[in-house]
Design an enzyme around this catalytic site. Structure first.
Site, PDB file in Angstrom:
ATOM      1  N   GLU A   1       0.756  -1.313   0.133  1.00 12.07           N
ATOM      2  CA  GLU A   1      -0.099   0.009   0.096  1.00 12.07           C
ATOM      3  C   GLU A   1       0.780   1.380   0.015  1.00 12.07           C
ATOM      4  OE1 GLU A   1      -3.312  -2.390  -0.127  1.00 12.07           O
ATOM      5  OE2 GLU A   1      -1.632  -2.593   0.973  1.00 12.07           O
TER       6      GLU A   1
ATOM      7  N   ARG B   1       2.356  -8.820   4.339  1.00 13.20           N
ATOM      8  CA  ARG B   1       1.459  -8.256   3.373  1.00 13.20           C
ATOM      9  C   ARG B   1       2.434  -7.743   2.156  1.00 13.20           C
ATOM     10  NH1 ARG B   1      -4.091  -5.206   4.341  1.00 13.20           N
ATOM     11  NH2 ARG B   1      -4.707  -4.574   2.046  1.00 13.20           N
TER      12      ARG B   1
ATOM     13  N   HIS C   1      -1.494   4.012  -1.976  1.00 18.72           N
ATOM     14  CA  HIS C   1      -2.511   4.858  -1.641  1.00 18.72           C
ATOM     15  C   HIS C   1      -2.691   6.162  -2.715  1.00 18.72           C
ATOM     16  CE1 HIS C   1      -4.156   3.053   1.859  1.00 18.72           C
ATOM     17  NE2 HIS C   1      -3.311   3.047   2.583  1.00 18.72           N
ATOM     18  N   GLU C   2      -1.559   6.270  -3.318  1.00 19.61           N
ATOM     19  CA  GLU C   2      -1.502   7.564  -4.344  1.00 19.61           C
ATOM     20  C   GLU C   2      -1.622   7.017  -5.434  1.00 19.61           C
ATOM     21  OE1 GLU C   2       3.326   7.956  -5.127  1.00 19.61           O
ATOM     22  OE2 GLU C   2       2.581   7.538  -2.651  1.00 19.61           O
TER      23      GLU C   2
ATOM     24  N   GLN D   1     -18.151   5.428   2.973  1.00 16.10           N
ATOM     25  CA  GLN D   1     -18.467   6.513   3.612  1.00 16.10           C
ATOM     26  C   GLN D   1     -18.336   6.841   5.015  1.00 16.10           C
ATOM     27  OE1 GLN D   1     -22.462   7.714   2.108  1.00 16.10           O
ATOM     28  NE2 GLN D   1     -22.270   6.775   0.271  1.00 16.10           N
TER      29      GLN D   1
END
Length: 672
Positions: free
Chosen positions: A166, A216, A254-255, A341
């Site tokens: 990640e 991971r 994440h980017e 959300q």
């Protein structure tokens, strides 16, 4: 015949056995930093353990101060910190499950000025530029990981998960994209992977051989200058030699500008990459991302794509997921719809995580539906999200609920949302509430509007109005034309829309309608097309697994407009808004801000932008400019003299907010 035999089969790890193939994946809840949060966290994990999960992985815990995600984020580095973790591990073990602590060093993703990384390169999603680690600091970090793992064992954890994907620190060392070092920690693949291998070896030396180590591994970076497939395989083999017990799949940084977990991602979309690695290592492999039903999980395991499945958000949505699957009650599972959300959007806003479809998530000690000492007979008007939620939760408390719905079906605004490409999962929430209403014997009356006459036929104690919203009209010249329509008319198929369309209002509804008009066939239901549209190379010929996106275009000319001068879609979800903007960009949707609407006539829509008048030659104008409360019943009900409660859109007609509507239904059910 047993239900889901592969999913429910035990997994022998040699020194220990997992009772099934379900991993509750890592999620940071925000409870880790709250006062008394570990007691609440223990209740949260206990429910999932009691619900049948075989192995739980906690949210990320930093091995040292600089590795924290935020200044006050959790860290396990000292003996005095062990006690609070024991509260969590004891709760899980009492419920007959196992738990691993994830050790996560944020690297350049750390949201504070003390962040460190392999090289001084700022992340595009972080305002803080990291400091480059010295060789001594890297070696010290290896020791910090081992120390944290040893403390985790002391705290009663069954193992640790080393977060190597990640885009966090270890991933940053592995990839040339972020590692520009010329010392023993950079350059060759062996050097770039040295940190990962040394960490695993140091942990194994500290904790012994009867302790689970999950690594991971980023199997698909989805960023430029990411790892090649050969590099992924080589690292996996080195990790196996170093003493890893299980390899978990990491997808995307994440980017990355490719969605990996939002609801528009096809179910099980990345199991192929886990399957690809299986032939190269002998360790158990875990498949991840958008696995949200027992059917999908069973298929992945039965077809040999993986040995375990990781489901994080689905365990927020329903703590009893595994038990319901085992009992053949999959239709009673509260399915995760991948909306983000209330979970990730909350996490990235430094709020406590919860779940749109399950407001009890992370509120297990605060939001409970105990039997009422004074059962009531309650009339509810409106079977949308708020009304259905209240009806179910109030019935669980022993109240007799009669739910009136003027239409011939339940679901309210969810029936519109599920028609948007990529939002098909809303079907699952409607299905869940229908089955729950049947289970808890809610008296559902379709094609029946609540009136004073209806109330007079029976003796009620309270009235709950959940009649929702209606589109807000705009009173402008020409807006009474049949070519000017509401978003509801479009989604209900009441009107035919032309090739040139102007959308007024660029909130969530405007973006959804633009997507609907662009993409009549959802790529979420056609994974091969979805991979092409986003540029994911399932042949993995290039580093990072990227290829050139194949951009589709509907042929429609769509203009999305708003009065505000702020960024388009500024109010969209923190973790999903960029996906919606990217989709409309792919389809060539034109976006205008600072628009003043004048009139509509045979020429088209007359507007002003920055004081300059122009005419958009369009066939239709679709009004997406918000909604107003549907309060037709309120005054009539108030005149009955009975207590009247408003929930959902009828109480506040802001942007359509199912999260608030369902939570209000739950909270009123407890209070009434």
């Amino acid at each position: 015949m047993a239900h889901y035999p592969h999913l429910l089969a035990p997994l022998d790890l040699g020194f220990t056995q997992l009772k099934n193939r379900v991993l509750m994946g890592s999620m940071h809840t925000g409870l880790e930093e709250e006062k008394g949060g570990f007691e609440k966290l223990a209740a949260f994990y206990r429910e999932r353990a009691e619900g049948g999960v075989g192995l739980i992985v906690t949210g990320g815990i930093a091995p040292n101060f600089r590795g924290r995600l935020a200044p006050h984020a959790s860290q396990l580095s000292f003996g005095w910190q062990v006690k609070k973790h024991r509260i969590v591990t004891d709760a899980v073990h009492e419920a007959d499950s196992k738990i691993c602590m994830q050790i996560l060093h944020a690297g350049r993703y750390a949201y504070h000025p003390f962040s460190q990384a392999p090289s001084r390169i700022q992340a595009p999603i972080n305002p803080f530029k990291p400091w480059e680690m010295s060789s001594r600091q890297v070696s010290s970090t290896v020791k910090d990981y081992a120390n944290s793992a040893e403390l985790a064992r002391e705290a009663g954890y069954d193992g640790v998960e080393v977060m190597g994907s990640e885009g966090y620190l270890i991933n940053q060392f592995i990839c040339k994209r972020t590692n520009k070092r010329t010392d023993e920690w950079g350059g060759s693949l062996e050097n770039r992977c040295r940190l990962a291998i040394n960490i695993v070896e140091a942990i194994r030396a500290k904790v012994g051989h009867d302790f689970i180590i999950i690594f991971r591994l980023s199997m698909l970076d989805l960023v430029d200058k990411g790892s090649s497939w050969d590099e992924v395989v080589q690292l996996a083999q080195w990790l196996e030699q170093a003493g890893v017990t299980i390899i978990n799949t990491g997808i995307g940084w994440h980017e990355a500008r490719i969605p990996t977990i939002v609801t528009s991602v096809p179910r099980g979309a990345f199991a192929w990459v886990t399957e690809r690695l299986k032939q190269h290592v002998s360790l158990p492999l875990i498949a991840t991302n958008r696995i949200n039903t027992p059917e999908i999980a069973e298929h992945i395991l039965a077809s040999g794509q993986a040995d375990m499945v990781s489901m994080a958000r689905p365990m927020l949505a329903d703590p009893d997921f595994v038990n319901k699957a085992a009992a053949g009650e999959a239709d009673l599972i509260n399915t995760c719809i991948g909306c983000n959300q209330a979970c990730l959007d909350h996490t990235f806003s430094m709020k406590r995580a919860t779940c749109l479809v399950n407001p009890r998530a992370c509120y297990e000690t605060e939001l409970n539906f105990h039997r009422s000492n004074q059962p009531k007979k309650i009339a509810v008007m409106g079977a949308g999200p708020a009304g259905m939620a209240f009806a179910v939760y109030a019935s669980m408390r022993g109240h007799q609920v009669v739910l009136f719905e003027a239409k011939d079906h339940v679901g309210g605004q969810f029936n519109l949302a599920r028609k948007i490409p990529g939002k098909e999962e809303f079907d699952e929430t409607i299905r869940y509430f229908i089955n729950q209403m049947e289970k808890w014997r809610v008296d559902l009356r379709l094609n029946c509007k609540l009136t004073a006459q209806e109330l007079a036929k029976e003796s009620f104690d309270d009235i709950v109005i959940a009649s929702g919203v209606r589109p807000r009209p705009l009173s402008l010249p020409g807006f009474d034309s049949p070519q000017v329509v509401s978003y509801q008319q479009v989604l209900n198929g009441e009107v035919t829309i032309g090739e040139r369309v102007a959308l007024i209002g660029a909130g969530g509804i405007g973006f959804d309608i633009a997507h609907y008009l662009c993409e009549q066939e959802s790529s979420t239901l056609a994974p091969a097309r979805w991979y092409q549209e986003w540029g994911i190379d399932t042949q993995y010929q290039d580093a990072g697994g990227l290829t050139t996106p194949v951009k589709g275009h509907s042929g429609r000319e769509i203009t999305l407009m708003q009065r505000k001068t702020t960024k388009m879609g500024a109010g969209l979800g923190k973790t999903s808004g960029w996906v919606h903007r990217a989709v409309l960009k792919q389809h060539g949707v034109k976006m205008l801000t600072g628009v003043n609407y004048i009139k509509f006539d045979d020429q088209g829509l007359h507007i002003e932008v920055d004081g300059v008048a122009q005419v958009l030659a369009v066939d239709n104008v679709v009004l997406c400019a918000g909604q107003e409360s549907n309060r037709d019943l309120v005054s009539e009900m108030e005149q009955t003299g009975l207590p009247v409660h408003l929930i959902g859109g009828v109480e506040l007609a802001a942007e359509l907010d199912a999260k608030r509507a369902i939570r209000q239904g739950a909270e009123l059910a407890i209070a009434i």
